[in-house]
Scaffold this motif. Sequence first.
Motif, short mmCIF file in Angstrom:
data_model
loop_
_atom_site.label_atom_id
_atom_site.label_comp_id
_atom_site.label_asym_id
_atom_site.label_seq_id
_atom_site.Cartn_x
_atom_site.Cartn_y
_atom_site.Cartn_z
N SER A 80 -20.10 14.05 -28.99
CA SER A 80 -21.13 12.72 -27.90
C SER A 80 -20.43 11.70 -26.75
O SER A 80 -21.74 11.47 -26.67
CB SER A 80 -21.76 11.91 -29.77
OG SER A 80 -20.92 11.24 -30.10
N ASP A 81 -19.24 11.83 -26.39
CA ASP A 81 -18.69 10.52 -26.01
C ASP A 81 -17.75 10.92 -25.03
O ASP A 81 -18.11 10.78 -23.80
CB ASP A 81 -17.66 9.40 -26.63
CG ASP A 81 -16.16 10.40 -26.82
OD1 ASP A 81 -16.10 11.40 -27.63
OD2 ASP A 81 -15.87 9.94 -27.94
N ALA A 82 -18.28 12.69 -25.28
CA ALA A 82 -17.55 13.94 -23.93
C ALA A 82 -18.43 13.93 -22.79
O ALA A 82 -19.63 13.82 -22.07
CB ALA A 82 -17.41 15.07 -24.08
N VAL A 83 -18.00 13.55 -21.13
CA VAL A 83 -18.76 13.98 -19.57
C VAL A 83 -17.66 15.20 -19.91
O VAL A 83 -18.75 16.32 -18.93
CB VAL A 83 -17.82 12.99 -19.02
CG1 VAL A 83 -19.29 11.51 -19.03
CG2 VAL A 83 -16.56 12.76 -18.63
N LYS A 84 -17.34 15.82 -20.30
CA LYS A 84 -16.59 17.10 -19.88
C LYS A 84 -15.52 17.63 -20.68
O LYS A 84 -14.90 16.71 -21.47
CB LYS A 84 -16.18 16.89 -18.92
CG LYS A 84 -15.49 18.61 -17.97
CD LYS A 84 -15.24 18.50 -16.60
CE LYS A 84 -14.64 19.99 -16.17
NZ LYS A 84 -13.80 19.26 -14.30
N VAL A 85 -15.74 18.75 -21.04
CA VAL A 85 -14.90 19.58 -22.45
C VAL A 85 -13.68 20.59 -21.18
O VAL A 85 -14.47 20.99 -21.02
CB VAL A 85 -15.22 20.39 -23.55
CG1 VAL A 85 -14.07 21.22 -24.50
CG2 VAL A 85 -16.03 19.93 -24.51
N ILE A 86 -12.09 20.13 -21.28
CA ILE A 86 -11.36 20.35 -20.14
C ILE A 86 -10.98 21.65 -20.85
O ILE A 86 -10.77 23.04 -20.03
CB ILE A 86 -11.02 19.29 -20.37
CG1 ILE A 86 -11.07 17.89 -20.12
CG2 ILE A 86 -9.55 20.00 -19.78
CD1 ILE A 86 -10.07 16.86 -20.01
N ARG A 87 -10.84 21.82 -22.51
CA ARG A 87 -10.10 22.78 -22.97
C ARG A 87 -9.79 22.71 -24.02
O ARG A 87 -10.23 21.77 -25.20
CB ARG A 87 -8.98 22.76 -22.39
CG ARG A 87 -7.58 22.23 -22.61
CD ARG A 87 -6.10 22.51 -21.53
NE ARG A 87 -5.22 21.19 -22.36
CZ ARG A 87 -4.34 21.39 -23.10
NH1 ARG A 87 -3.79 22.37 -23.45
NH2 ARG A 87 -3.36 20.24 -23.78
N ILE A 88 -9.77 24.48 -24.94
CA ILE A 88 -9.13 24.53 -25.98
C ILE A 88 -7.74 23.98 -26.15
O ILE A 88 -6.67 25.09 -25.09
CB ILE A 88 -9.82 25.67 -26.61
CG1 ILE A 88 -11.67 25.76 -27.09
CG2 ILE A 88 -8.92 26.18 -28.30
CD1 ILE A 88 -11.70 26.46 -27.88
N VAL A 89 -6.89 23.23 -26.92
CA VAL A 89 -5.39 23.33 -27.02
C VAL A 89 -4.96 24.65 -28.35
O VAL A 89 -5.78 24.60 -28.82
CB VAL A 89 -5.58 21.98 -28.39
CG1 VAL A 89 -3.69 21.70 -27.75
CG2 VAL A 89 -5.85 20.78 -27.38
#
Length: 179
Positions: free
Chosen positions: A79-88
């Motif tokens: 909910s606080d994300a502006v962008k999901v970068i990756r799955i580790v």
Amino acid sequence: MASKVQIAKLALQNLGDRYDIESLDEATTEAEQVNLVFDDVLAMLLRVHPWKFAKRYTSPGALTGTVPSGWEAMFTYPSDAVKVIRIVNPLGNDLPPIKFSIARNSSDAKVILCNEDEPEFEYTKLVTNTSEFDPSFTMALSWRIAETIAMPITGDAGIRNMAAQTANLYVAQAQVDDS
């Protein structure tokens, strides 16, 4: 570190010394224009680079429901994300990235689709506490705001173009400083 008002004052100063505010609550064109764009410009700038001060990790539980074909699991978008970068990748960062997709589920909630049972997502948080900003990020943000409000404040395309060029330089330098 700079407050939201100080960042707004920097942005206005970037347009010329005759523009100033004391508060974002005042009934002036300058305060109105800054308030109109501040949050969107901040979110936009946070999306262009994986800023260290805004980097977060989460491992949410899988959601129930029908997962679209081609995917095995569905997770709540932070909910606080502006962008999901990756799955580790649990096997190491030197391996190919794990594929994922951002979508909406049947309840119209934003979700992350992937083929991992227990993923750890790296994402950029919408950081609104300006004391967490790196000083070079603060300057880049002030110039991006200046670029955005230049036409409504000054009516001068030349000033807007200068602010855009300067913003690009400050954003690039902030990215280098952050790396």
